[in-house]
Motif scaffolding. Structure first.
Motif, short mmCIF file in Angstrom:
data_model
loop_
_atom_site.label_atom_id
_atom_site.label_comp_id
_atom_site.label_asym_id
_atom_site.label_seq_id
_atom_site.Cartn_x
_atom_site.Cartn_y
_atom_site.Cartn_z
N GLN A 53 0.81 -1.21 0.00
CA GLN A 53 0.00 0.00 0.00
C GLN A 53 0.85 1.27 0.00
O GLN A 53 0.36 2.35 -0.31
CB GLN A 53 -0.94 -0.01 1.21
CG GLN A 53 -2.08 -1.02 1.07
CD GLN A 53 -2.82 -1.27 2.36
OE1 GLN A 53 -2.50 -0.70 3.41
NE2 GLN A 53 -3.82 -2.14 2.32
N GLN A 54 2.14 1.10 0.35
CA GLN A 54 3.05 2.25 0.32
C GLN A 54 3.73 2.40 -1.05
O GLN A 54 4.62 3.23 -1.23
CB GLN A 54 4.12 2.08 1.40
CG GLN A 54 3.58 2.01 2.82
CD GLN A 54 2.96 3.30 3.28
OE1 GLN A 54 3.45 4.37 2.94
NE2 GLN A 54 1.89 3.22 4.05
N GLY A 55 3.33 1.54 -2.01
CA GLY A 55 3.83 1.70 -3.38
C GLY A 55 4.87 0.70 -3.82
O GLY A 55 5.50 0.88 -4.86
N TYR A 56 5.04 -0.39 -3.05
CA TYR A 56 6.02 -1.41 -3.40
C TYR A 56 5.31 -2.67 -3.92
O TYR A 56 4.12 -2.86 -3.68
CB TYR A 56 6.87 -1.77 -2.18
CG TYR A 56 7.65 -0.60 -1.64
CD1 TYR A 56 8.95 -0.33 -2.09
CD2 TYR A 56 7.09 0.26 -0.70
CE1 TYR A 56 9.65 0.76 -1.61
CE2 TYR A 56 7.79 1.36 -0.22
CZ TYR A 56 9.07 1.60 -0.68
OH TYR A 56 9.76 2.68 -0.22
N SER A 57 6.05 -3.51 -4.60
CA SER A 57 5.56 -4.84 -4.97
C SER A 57 6.16 -5.84 -3.99
O SER A 57 7.33 -5.71 -3.59
CB SER A 57 5.98 -5.21 -6.39
OG SER A 57 5.34 -4.36 -7.33
N VAL A 58 5.37 -6.83 -3.59
CA VAL A 58 5.81 -7.75 -2.55
C VAL A 58 5.58 -9.19 -2.98
O VAL A 58 4.49 -9.54 -3.47
CB VAL A 58 5.09 -7.48 -1.21
CG1 VAL A 58 5.62 -8.41 -0.11
CG2 VAL A 58 5.26 -6.02 -0.78
N TYR A 59 6.60 -10.02 -2.78
CA TYR A 59 6.47 -11.46 -2.91
C TYR A 59 6.38 -12.04 -1.50
O TYR A 59 7.36 -12.01 -0.75
CB TYR A 59 7.68 -12.06 -3.63
CG TYR A 59 7.82 -11.68 -5.09
CD1 TYR A 59 6.76 -11.13 -5.80
CD2 TYR A 59 9.03 -11.89 -5.75
CE1 TYR A 59 6.89 -10.79 -7.14
CE2 TYR A 59 9.18 -11.55 -7.10
CZ TYR A 59 8.11 -11.00 -7.79
OH TYR A 59 8.24 -10.65 -9.12
N ALA A 60 5.21 -12.53 -1.14
CA ALA A 60 4.97 -13.05 0.21
C ALA A 60 5.16 -14.56 0.22
O ALA A 60 4.40 -15.29 -0.42
CB ALA A 60 3.56 -12.68 0.67
N VAL A 61 6.18 -15.01 0.94
CA VAL A 61 6.53 -16.43 0.98
C VAL A 61 6.14 -17.01 2.34
O VAL A 61 6.62 -16.54 3.37
CB VAL A 61 8.04 -16.64 0.72
CG1 VAL A 61 8.38 -18.12 0.75
CG2 VAL A 61 8.45 -16.01 -0.61
N GLU A 62 5.29 -18.03 2.32
CA GLU A 62 4.78 -18.61 3.57
C GLU A 62 4.48 -20.09 3.37
O GLU A 62 3.79 -20.47 2.42
CB GLU A 62 3.50 -17.87 4.00
CG GLU A 62 2.70 -18.52 5.10
CD GLU A 62 3.49 -18.71 6.39
OE1 GLU A 62 3.35 -19.78 7.00
OE2 GLU A 62 4.24 -17.80 6.77
N PRO A 63 4.98 -20.97 4.26
CA PRO A 63 4.75 -22.40 4.08
C PRO A 63 3.38 -22.90 4.53
O PRO A 63 2.90 -23.92 4.03
CB PRO A 63 5.85 -23.04 4.93
CG PRO A 63 6.12 -22.02 6.00
CD PRO A 63 5.94 -20.69 5.34
N SER A 64 2.74 -22.20 5.46
CA SER A 64 1.49 -22.69 6.04
C SER A 64 0.29 -22.38 5.16
O SER A 64 -0.03 -21.22 4.90
CB SER A 64 1.27 -22.09 7.43
OG SER A 64 -0.03 -22.35 7.89
N SER A 65 -0.41 -23.41 4.74
CA SER A 65 -1.61 -23.22 3.92
C SER A 65 -2.71 -22.54 4.72
O SER A 65 -3.51 -21.77 4.18
CB SER A 65 -2.10 -24.56 3.37
OG SER A 65 -2.39 -25.46 4.43
N VAL A 66 -2.75 -22.81 6.02
CA VAL A 66 -3.76 -22.17 6.89
C VAL A 66 -3.54 -20.67 6.95
O VAL A 66 -4.48 -19.88 6.89
CB VAL A 66 -3.73 -22.79 8.30
CG1 VAL A 66 -4.57 -21.98 9.27
CG2 VAL A 66 -4.23 -24.23 8.26
N MET A 67 -2.28 -20.28 7.05
CA MET A 67 -1.97 -18.85 7.09
C MET A 67 -2.26 -18.20 5.74
O MET A 67 -2.86 -17.13 5.67
CB MET A 67 -0.51 -18.66 7.48
CG MET A 67 -0.16 -19.20 8.86
SD MET A 67 -0.84 -18.20 10.18
CE MET A 67 0.53 -17.10 10.46
#
Length: 259
Positions: A53-67
């Protein structure tokens, strides 16, 4: 499978990104808008979205399917299923990396650090972590001794981490204190240092790994004692002076690793 597949089912309800932490991360990264930032151990993606939301692109890496299932779509956030020790991103594919209160869950911190270094171009690796050895005992421990036991067991000493990172990345590490404000929106373990009432909420406790993973009977005993002390005014007599503080240092630190 990760522990958050079992304890992270309502994580997004009380672990809301705090804008002050978001701004600190952006300042430490020191990247121009539209840069690509990898968020490793991104959880439900709250901080990923806040940074996007501050103007950046983000790759969000997370192993938990629940999360990941609790994440909210954002045009500049792309989610990846993956572990810190084996990040599913190409070499030098991002401009910088953040890792927020996640490194203590990594199975191999040295490998995770190497992976973060691998995917980053010239930008910084910014960690938010915690070291219970850097603060005096918080009142919370009097009600939940398991909290301190857990922290000492899972959080590595800051000095050890500061020595490890250059060994695997040839980066220089700078340490910055995060003083916790009294009104954090991200209700991690010590966030209620001036708001003891929040620990009576089972949903908040469920999203604090030190309490969620502890013996349920021991935690319940602490909850009962805390509730009684709050109702009788005993807590205020013993610890009430802390309410005069607007912020506190209880051992949370930013680590900024630069090339």
């Amino acid at each position: 499978m990760t522990i958050y597949n079992s304890i992270g089912k309502v994580y997004s309800n009380s672990r809301l990104p705090d804008l002050r932490i978001v701004n600190s991360l952006i300042n430490l990264l020191n990247l121009p808008k539209k840069s690509i930032i990898a968020d490793i151990g991104a959880g439900t993606g709250g901080y990923s979205r806040a940074i996007a939301q501050q103007g950046y692109s983000v790759y969000a890496v997370e192993p938990s399917s629940v999360m990941r299932s609790q994440s909210v779509e954002h045009a500049r956030v792309k989610y990846f299923a993956g572990y810190a020790e084996d990040i599913p991103l190409a070499n030098a594919s991002v401009d910088g990396v953040i890792c927020i209160l996640a490194m203590h869950h990594f199975s191999d911190l040295s490998k995770a650090v190497r992976e973060m270094h691998r995917i980053s171009k010239k930008g910084a690796l910014v960690f938010l972590t915690f070291d219970p050895r850097l603060c005096e005992k918080l009142w919370l421990v009097d009600y939940f001794p398991v909290y301190r036991d857990y922290d000492f067991r899972v959080f590595p000493p800051i000095n050890d981490v500061v020595e490890l990172i250059p060994n695997y990345t040839q980066r220089t590490v700078e340490i910055y204190i995060l003083k916790l404000p009294h009104d954090l929106t991200d209700m991690f373990a010590a966030s209620g240092w001036r708001r003891p009432e929040i620990y009576l909420n089972p949903e908040v406790r469920a999203n604090i790994s030190a309490l969620a993973l502890a013996d349920a009977d021991e935690v319940e005993k602490g909850v009962i004692r805390l509730q009684e002390d709050l109702e009788t005014g005993k807590w205020n007599v013993k610890y009430g002076e802390i309410r005069n503080l607007s912020e506190i240092d209880v051992g949370y630190r930013f680590l900024c690793a630069k090339r």
